[in-house]
Design a protein around this motif. Structure first.
Motif: not given
Lengths: 251, 251
Positions: B19, B22, B26, B178-179
């Motif tokens: 996670l 994502r 960061k 969240l990609g």
DNA sequence: CGCTGAATTGATGTGCGTCAAAGTATGTGG
DNA sequence: CCACATACTTTGACGCACATCAATTCAGCG
């Protein structure tokens, strides 16, 4: 915005805050209260109908509702509006706006209100130095979410009569916890349009169902006060699951 | 995405938490991550349909959803159920239950899920020693409330087509952050009954309206993935106000 | 291949919305 | 004190969006 007749009282003494006398607000030490006092920016008065926070506002302060009622709402571009939850004395206003740096909703005064104003920029500072208060803020946030959960369930699943009963019960209990109930009755300043917006119903249908419940003897309303005539029946009609969370922060 | 076949990894390294890669995750220092790691009790796997927290539970731990989808819900005594909001990877589960000391709602796994487990009893400790994390927790709580506000507004004010469009858009945006989106499509594990429960509509009507929107070219669905064919039109149909809050905690 | 749960579609009814108007406060000025 | 305006509540008539009931089709799976 500061209303016409508002008198900020710079030194409004938190130590003597009438809310502290209420059963729901017992457990704060004098020392904590003094800290709150030191953070307090202002004491503001707003007339009924004024915006406490307007939708989209990015610099809203954090408030506590000192007296009066208010409500959070969201409007659609075409004017429809949903009232999300109702704020009673002692409730926080603007926590979401303070933490997310933008209000996704508006908050409007339902009656004339008094607000205690706290600087939103110092919330982070508060989290750094006042864990107990931070925890309480998080707690109040969760409690508000809990109320919204309840409303969402009402609006999504209950029919008109059940919704009305559920909302009345919920307000009754909260008012009771604040010591605002006497003789089974409490002040009820909501106009029917607002009541309808909170329930996700049309004004007309709200009125008709409301009348039906009164005729059934659940409650009555007279000169701005609502009286719960048959709490048992009202609870049953509301299809409640269980209790609302108790007003007692901190483990 | 980490699939169903994954096993609890006692020392599952938060530092390597996928996670963190994502865009939404960061900004945490290695030191903070190590603290989180030290609080982490367990890494648990649950199958789709399992209860993560059951309604009324008083000793629920605090979880983060590591992979998979889940949802919070409330049920009425007669079986009707409202889905309050949907949890995606990285979301907190059980904050309300942890703070209020009782769950007024249930949380159910929608797909197979992996959970990171944190001891609810140490949340207070965390507030005492980790202001940044505390602030982030409060922030996540407010963000969840914001989503519920949105749902409540949908259920209270929008008609069937608008509700569906709004929910699809909302999930699409969150998945994107969240990609999880590629080629305008993302995994969509909701059954129609669940979808209906989230919208406050009957299953049948949900299905019919859903079909109408597909025929109108808004989106399509195939083997468990939803594709947004016409985002603009879908947004317009949803009567959105403005953006959902950005995934960026801490002032 | 048959079993089971989910998606889909049609038929029918009703709760609630919408439109319209009358009734009731509350206030303002003459 | 009355005339009048404005805002809110109440009531009736009518239509539609959505719920409910009931089949049928489809998809996965042992």
């Amino acid at each position: 915005m500061i209303g016409p007749g508002s008198q900020p009282r710079p030194g409004a003494p938190c130590l003597a805050c009438p809310l502290r006398l209420r059963p729901a607000f017992k457990d704060k030490s004098d020392e904590e209260v003094r800290f709150i006092q030191s953070m307090k920016l202002d004491h503001r008065w707003l007339p009924a109908g004024a915006d406490i926070i307007h939708p989209g506002q990015e610099d809203a302060e954090l408030y506590t509702l000192f007296s009066g009622w208010a409500f959070r709402y969201k409007s659609l571009p075409d004017g429809r509006r949903q009232i999300l939850n109702i704020l009673l004395p002692g409730d926080l206003a603007g926590l979401q706006a303070a933490l997310l740096n933008a209000a996704q909703h508006g908050i409007e005064a339902l009656t004339d209100v008094e607000l205690c104003v706290f600087p939103r920029k110092r919330v982070w500072e508060l989290f750094q130095h006042r864990p107990a208060l931070s925890y309480e803020i998080a707690w109040l946030g969760s409690r508000e979410e809990c109320l919204i959960d309840e409303n969402l369930t009402s609006v999504g699943q209950r029919n008109a009569g059940e919704r009305i009963a559920a909302l009345v019960i919920s307000l009754y209990r909260r008012a009771e916890a604040l010591g605002l109930v006497s003789e089974n009755s409490f002040e009820f300043p909501l106009k029917q349009q607002q009541f309808a917006d909170a329930l996700g119903l049309s004004l007309v249908h709200t009125n008709k169902t409301w009348a039906k419940l009164r005729r059934a003897g659940l409650f009555s309303i007279a000169n701005g006060r609502l009286t719960l005539l048959n709490p048992r029946l009202t609870e049953r009609m509301a299809l409640l699951f269980d209790e609302a969370p108790v007003h007692r922060p901190l483990i």
